[in-house]
Design a protein around this motif. Sequence first.
Motif, PDB file in Angstrom:
ATOM      1  N   GLU A  80      24.324  40.608 108.791  1.00  0.00           N
ATOM      2  CA  GLU A  80      23.627  41.908 108.775  1.00  0.00           C
ATOM      3  C   GLU A  80      23.481  42.407 110.169  1.00  0.00           C
ATOM      4  OE1 GLU A  80      20.151  42.043 106.326  1.00  0.00           O
ATOM      5  OE2 GLU A  80      21.247  41.132 104.634  1.00  0.00           O
ATOM      6  N   GLU A  81      23.067  41.602 111.107  1.00  0.00           N
ATOM      7  CA  GLU A  81      22.724  41.930 112.553  1.00  0.00           C
ATOM      8  C   GLU A  81      24.172  42.308 113.191  1.00  0.00           C
ATOM      9  OE1 GLU A  81      20.966  38.481 114.366  1.00  0.00           O
ATOM     10  OE2 GLU A  81      18.840  38.835 113.379  1.00  0.00           O
ATOM     11  N   LYS A  84      25.435  45.772 112.041  1.00  0.00           N
ATOM     12  CA  LYS A  84      24.524  46.825 112.901  1.00  0.00           C
ATOM     13  C   LYS A  84      24.895  46.898 114.197  1.00  0.00           C
ATOM     14  CE  LYS A  84      20.243  46.032 110.188  1.00  0.00           C
ATOM     15  NZ  LYS A  84      18.732  45.780 110.074  1.00  0.00           N
ATOM     16  N   SER A  88      26.326  50.403 115.189  1.00  0.00           N
ATOM     17  CA  SER A  88      25.957  51.228 116.630  1.00  0.00           C
ATOM     18  C   SER A  88      27.086  51.344 117.510  1.00  0.00           C
ATOM     19  CB  SER A  88      24.808  50.261 117.371  1.00  0.00           C
ATOM     20  OG  SER A  88      24.303  50.960 118.530  1.00  0.00           O
TER      21      SER A  88
END
Length: 100
Positions: A80-81, A84, A88
């Motif tokens: 998930e990180e 992200k 971004s």
Amino acid sequence: MSDKEKEIMNEDDVLTLEFEDESIECEIMGTFEHEDKEYMALIPLDDSDDIYIYEYNEVSQDDDGVEFELIDIDDDKLFEEVVKTFDSIMAEEEEAEVLN
């Protein structure tokens, strides 16, 4: 340059992901960093909207190119990180294109 600021490198290479029951041709979208590790984003050439993200580990490099391995991201929180970070970077690139 921070991890989030490192832009995805554009590539024109295609590779084949081999699974137990199928093979999928993918275009290499690029590589990016997250917390001092490299990741690779792949776009399947099957007209789906999927994007595959793997940890990228360069094994060797010579005149013929780069040999690397793709490693599954098994930790859901880490995945998930990484997504992200990828999102971004993509949003920053889209914003830069709009401004130009």
